[in-house]
Scaffold this motif. Sequence first.
Motif, PDB file in Angstrom:
ATOM      1  N   UNK A 189      80.910  25.146  58.156  1.00 19.13           N
ATOM      2  CA  UNK A 189      80.048  24.648  56.927  1.00 19.13           C
ATOM      3  C   UNK A 189      79.353  23.493  57.444  1.00 19.13           C
ATOM      4  N   UNK A 190      78.010  23.403  57.206  1.00 21.04           N
ATOM      5  CA  UNK A 190      77.174  22.397  57.674  1.00 21.04           C
ATOM      6  C   UNK A 190      77.265  21.552  56.312  1.00 21.04           C
ATOM      7  N   UNK A 191      77.590  20.023  56.348  1.00 17.99           N
ATOM      8  CA  UNK A 191      77.821  19.199  55.245  1.00 17.99           C
ATOM      9  C   UNK A 191      76.423  18.192  55.270  1.00 17.99           C
ATOM     10  N   UNK A 192      75.777  18.104  54.491  1.00 19.48           N
ATOM     11  CA  UNK A 192      74.522  17.344  54.664  1.00 19.48           C
ATOM     12  C   UNK A 192      74.901  15.832  54.641  1.00 19.48           C
ATOM     13  N   UNK A 231      83.386  16.063  39.818  1.00 22.27           N
ATOM     14  CA  UNK A 231      82.516  16.386  40.792  1.00 22.27           C
ATOM     15  C   UNK A 231      83.378  17.661  41.556  1.00 22.27           C
ATOM     16  N   UNK A 232      82.774  18.954  41.553  1.00 19.13           N
ATOM     17  CA  UNK A 232      83.605  20.251  42.343  1.00 19.13           C
ATOM     18  C   UNK A 232      83.139  19.869  43.903  1.00 19.13           C
ATOM     19  N   UNK A 233      83.951  19.238  44.595  1.00 17.52           N
ATOM     20  CA  UNK A 233      83.531  19.217  45.743  1.00 17.52           C
ATOM     21  C   UNK A 233      83.720  20.383  46.501  1.00 17.52           C
ATOM     22  N   UNK A 234      82.966  20.755  47.687  1.00 13.39           N
ATOM     23  CA  UNK A 234      82.999  21.995  48.415  1.00 13.39           C
ATOM     24  C   UNK A 234      84.252  21.535  49.366  1.00 13.39           C
ATOM     25  N   UNK A 235      84.786  22.740  49.982  1.00 13.49           N
ATOM     26  CA  UNK A 235      85.925  22.832  50.530  1.00 13.49           C
ATOM     27  C   UNK A 235      85.236  22.571  52.180  1.00 13.49           C
ATOM     28  N   UNK A 236      85.803  21.884  52.950  1.00 14.53           N
ATOM     29  CA  UNK A 236      85.430  21.566  54.287  1.00 14.53           C
ATOM     30  C   UNK A 236      86.655  21.218  55.086  1.00 14.53           C
ATOM     31  N   UNK A 237      86.515  21.541  56.386  1.00 23.96           N
ATOM     32  CA  UNK A 237      87.633  20.998  57.351  1.00 23.96           C
ATOM     33  C   UNK A 237      87.339  19.885  58.389  1.00 23.96           C
ATOM     34  N   UNK A 238      88.073  19.471  59.113  1.00 26.90           N
ATOM     35  CA  UNK A 238      87.845  18.376  60.079  1.00 26.90           C
ATOM     36  C   UNK A 238      86.826  19.195  61.106  1.00 26.90           C
ATOM     37  N   UNK A 239      86.702  20.358  61.384  1.00 29.01           N
ATOM     38  CA  UNK A 239      85.803  20.958  62.229  1.00 29.01           C
ATOM     39  C   UNK A 239      84.603  21.061  61.592  1.00 29.01           C
ATOM     40  N   UNK A 240      84.485  21.139  60.422  1.00 29.21           N
ATOM     41  CA  UNK A 240      83.102  21.062  59.677  1.00 29.21           C
ATOM     42  C   UNK A 240      82.429  19.848  59.767  1.00 29.21           C
ATOM     43  N   UNK A 241      83.462  18.574  59.780  1.00 33.13           N
ATOM     44  CA  UNK A 241      82.817  17.320  59.580  1.00 33.13           C
ATOM     45  C   UNK A 241      82.163  16.967  61.209  1.00 33.13           C
ATOM     46  N   UNK A 242      83.060  17.419  62.172  1.00 27.46           N
ATOM     47  CA  UNK A 242      82.519  17.268  63.317  1.00 27.46           C
ATOM     48  C   UNK A 242      81.126  18.098  63.951  1.00 27.46           C
ATOM     49  N   UNK A 243      81.104  19.194  63.380  1.00 29.40           N
ATOM     50  CA  UNK A 243      80.108  20.044  63.673  1.00 29.40           C
ATOM     51  C   UNK A 243      78.768  19.531  62.817  1.00 29.40           C
ATOM     52  N   UNK A 244      79.011  18.806  61.632  1.00 25.43           N
ATOM     53  CA  UNK A 244      78.007  18.528  60.742  1.00 25.43           C
ATOM     54  C   UNK A 244      77.637  17.043  61.359  1.00 25.43           C
ATOM     55  N   UNK A 245      78.422  16.354  61.932  1.00 24.08           N
ATOM     56  CA  UNK A 245      77.806  14.841  62.666  1.00 24.08           C
ATOM     57  C   UNK A 245      77.152  15.251  63.663  1.00 24.08           C
ATOM     58  N   UNK A 246      77.479  16.137  64.660  1.00 25.86           N
ATOM     59  CA  UNK A 246      76.866  16.436  65.942  1.00 25.86           C
ATOM     60  C   UNK A 246      75.517  17.003  65.590  1.00 25.86           C
ATOM     61  N   UNK A 247      75.434  17.846  64.456  1.00 28.96           N
ATOM     62  CA  UNK A 247      74.155  18.666  64.115  1.00 28.96           C
ATOM     63  C   UNK A 247      73.237  17.524  63.655  1.00 28.96           C
ATOM     64  N   UNK A 248      73.590  16.667  62.896  1.00 27.68           N
ATOM     65  CA  UNK A 248      72.718  15.390  62.432  1.00 27.68           C
ATOM     66  C   UNK A 248      72.383  14.612  63.398  1.00 27.68           C
ATOM     67  N   UNK A 249      72.928  14.181  64.104  1.00 29.59           N
ATOM     68  CA  UNK A 249      72.711  13.195  65.036  1.00 29.59           C
ATOM     69  C   UNK A 249      71.960  13.366  66.238  1.00 29.59           C
ATOM     70  N   UNK A 250      72.342  14.710  66.658  1.00 32.63           N
ATOM     71  CA  UNK A 250      71.392  15.222  67.695  1.00 32.63           C
ATOM     72  C   UNK A 250      70.066  15.705  67.459  1.00 32.63           C
ATOM     73  N   UNK A 251      70.007  16.097  66.136  1.00 31.88           N
ATOM     74  CA  UNK A 251      68.593  16.635  65.671  1.00 31.88           C
ATOM     75  C   UNK A 251      67.764  15.239  65.637  1.00 31.88           C
ATOM     76  N   UNK A 252      68.350  14.029  65.256  1.00 33.48           N
ATOM     77  CA  UNK A 252      67.500  12.909  65.205  1.00 33.48           C
ATOM     78  C   UNK A 252      67.059  12.537  66.680  1.00 33.48           C
TER      79      UNK A 252
END
Length: 348
Positions: A189-192, A231-252
């Motif tokens: 899951x990608x977290x914005x 606020x109903x927060x989406x479910x995400x894992x530690x793996x999702x956080x690592x994935x989202x961080x990489x995708x965002x900063x690498x896109x930059x």
Amino acid sequence: MVCALGIEGSANKIGVGIIRDGEVLANVRRTYVTPPGEGFLPKETAAHHRDFIHQLIKQALKESQLQPKDLDVICYTKGPGMAPPLLIGAIVARTLSLLWEIPLLGVNHCIGHIEMGRLITGAVNPIVLYVSGGNTQVIAYSNKRYRIFGETIDIAVGNCLDRFARIIKLSNDPSPGYNIEQLAKCGKNYIKLPYVVKGMDVSFSGILSHIEDLADPSKRRNKRKKAEITVEEPEYTKEDLCYSLQETIFAMLVEITERAMAHCESNEVLIVGGVGCNERLQEMMRIMCEERGGKLFAIDERYCIDNGLMIAHAGAEMFRSGTRMSFEDSFVTQRYRTDEVLVTWRDD
């Protein structure tokens, strides 16, 4: 023919390399690894380097089957980096220079990465993305200087990854960035997250603060209480956080690199520095390059992660072109920018 010994110890790795006319003769290294959740401090890192540097020099000479009399120049990292670890390399290099009566040269750490990348990949005149724990720069060569087109305005990309690894208590063995990369491969899951590109520069500190809050459930609960809303927060894992961080900063990073390619009319990109080992970063950059009809050049962990060989090679190039350094100038500096160095060894 120039044969050089190089010592690198600007951060948590102490390395010794020997090179002769572009031929790799030795490249040995030890890494200071701290417990999960902890970073490396200058004093303890310097002590680690002091404990291992002599045996690494002996190992490098043994692997290369050389004697001190076969060397033409002793090279060390002059900066940038952490002062106490840098001093260990400089003191040992000065001592060897005096004992063996061999010229001494101080090398810019960033230039070492660039020249090592050019040697190994054969890239001619690429846009360079230099990404490590202490540096993030987009660089292009012009008129005897490596010009910085864009850089981080706060923390480096590697520092961002390392600090997030500490937040979620990932192991520092073999490196926090590598362990984030492995977890990210399992993220679904990608977290914005904040996306902060300012012209040709990037910023990572706000992203780190935001994802730190997401990683800490207590901080999320406190924010909800202050807002007095449910606020109903989406479910995400530690793996999702690592994935989202990489995708965002690498896109930059891909964005500012592509802009530099367009400005310089270049069709080559070279990634150097410890974060350059990341396969996802390489994949994203390769896609961008191919869409532009260009080519990506990348190197593996032997040459990408801080090593003595890159200092030896850059120093050999400097020495071959006539660069010399007086013993009085053999100091270290924590702030030594890439564009301060006069590139005497390139004629293009």
